[in-house]
Design an enzyme around this catalytic site. Sequence first.
Site, PDB file in Angstrom:
ATOM      1  CD  GLU A 137      34.819  32.094  39.736  1.00  0.00           C
ATOM      2  OE1 GLU A 137      34.832  33.338  39.826  1.00  0.00           O
ATOM      3  OE2 GLU A 137      34.224  31.504  38.822  1.00  0.00           O
TER       4      GLU A 137
ATOM      5  CG  HIS B 267      37.158  36.044  37.411  1.00  0.00           C
ATOM      6  ND1 HIS B 267      37.172  36.590  36.149  1.00  0.00           N
ATOM      7  CD2 HIS B 267      36.417  34.914  37.319  1.00  0.00           C
ATOM      8  CE1 HIS B 267      36.471  35.810  35.327  1.00  0.00           C
ATOM      9  NE2 HIS B 267      36.010  34.786  36.013  1.00  0.00           N
TER      10      HIS B 267
ATOM     11  CG  ASP C 142      33.854  34.748  33.349  1.00  0.00           C
ATOM     12  OD1 ASP C 142      33.388  35.399  34.299  1.00  0.00           O
ATOM     13  OD2 ASP C 142      34.514  33.705  33.490  1.00  0.00           O
TER      14      ASP C 142
HETATM   15 ZN    ZN Z   1      34.632  33.381  35.436  1.00  0.00          ZN
END
Ligand code: ZN
Length: 369
Positions: free
Chosen positions: A59, A62, A155
């Site tokens: 995460e 991201h 994703d």
């Molecule tokens: Zn992800």
Amino acid sequence: MGWSIPILRVAGIQLRIHITFLLLIAWIAFAYYAQGGSPAAIGGVLFILLLFACVVLHEFGHALAGKAFGINTPDITLLPIGGVARLERIPDEPVQELVIAAAGPAVTALIALGAFIGGGSWDYPPTTKTSIPDVLFTMNVVLLLFNLLPAFPMDGGRIVRALLTERYGPIRATQIAVGLGKIFAVLFGIFGLFSFNIILIVIAFFIFVGADAESRGVLVKAMLGHVRVRDLMSPSHGLVSPAMSVYDAAEQMLRERRLAYPVLENGRVVGLLAEPAVGRVPPNERRLTPVSKVMRDVETVAPDDDLGRALQAMGSRDVPMLPVVQDGAMIGVLLRSDVMRGLRLQELEASQKLTSSWRGPDKQIEVGA
Ligand code: ZN
């Protein structure tokens, strides 16, 4: 996101765990305990914590990619299907969405590669005898495959949407990605039911719900993207000061029939006071508690910001209003009800356009005759 518990803050990002994640830990501990007593149960919990760490790193991939495009991530929530990094807004450029969506799986792939170089190999399902590199390799490969499923809100779904946006536009691209997400969710759900796999059923549920929430966000943004905050804001709205007592602020709420106020100090917006925060102060302490103690942070918007952006600011922090600030001074507030009014007006406007297009051909026929 409801039902989640804040645990720690890293680099300005609040880490939260969803209540169902705790259920997963309990379930794994129980399943391992049934297999081999308490040592196995401890092993199982350690396994989940390791998984948790890998998901957090994913995460952060991201979040850091978002930051590179100037998009902050207020929080990361851990769910049984992985984490959700809640970006404060959807990137405007499809290529940015592509990079942000791919950054998480890239981190996961790197961890898997590291584990592989460290001697890890595929061992599924992992047991208490599985070595750490094996565990790291196996679960990061699983994480990678799951996240690359071309289904919202995974994703892979975002990557698909970003790739489709160029050709079909944001709304149609989102609808396609959401449709794919639902197909996967139903397949997982059916497979989970037949194989008695609770985790798959939970995953199916989250994909289904997540897909819907995402599509609503995009549709609202598409509808309200060109409306300005200025057009819908409420120019005259009361305010409170940070030094004021919570008791007096509550009295003002009752008098003016308002549920929230911007908090201003020397003409600057310093926070937001909303009714739930007042309710949490015991009545006998309200006269001695200043507003500054219970107010919360609030984002402000500019009068020329579009409503889609304002709505995201509202939704990402779940605030009932946003102060509208121009040249450092508050010139009004944008209430949730103002946004709803904007939505209804957009619907009305769209339906009026349908009426006029129905009239078009009639006129042409008259001219022709
Ligand atoms: Zn992800």
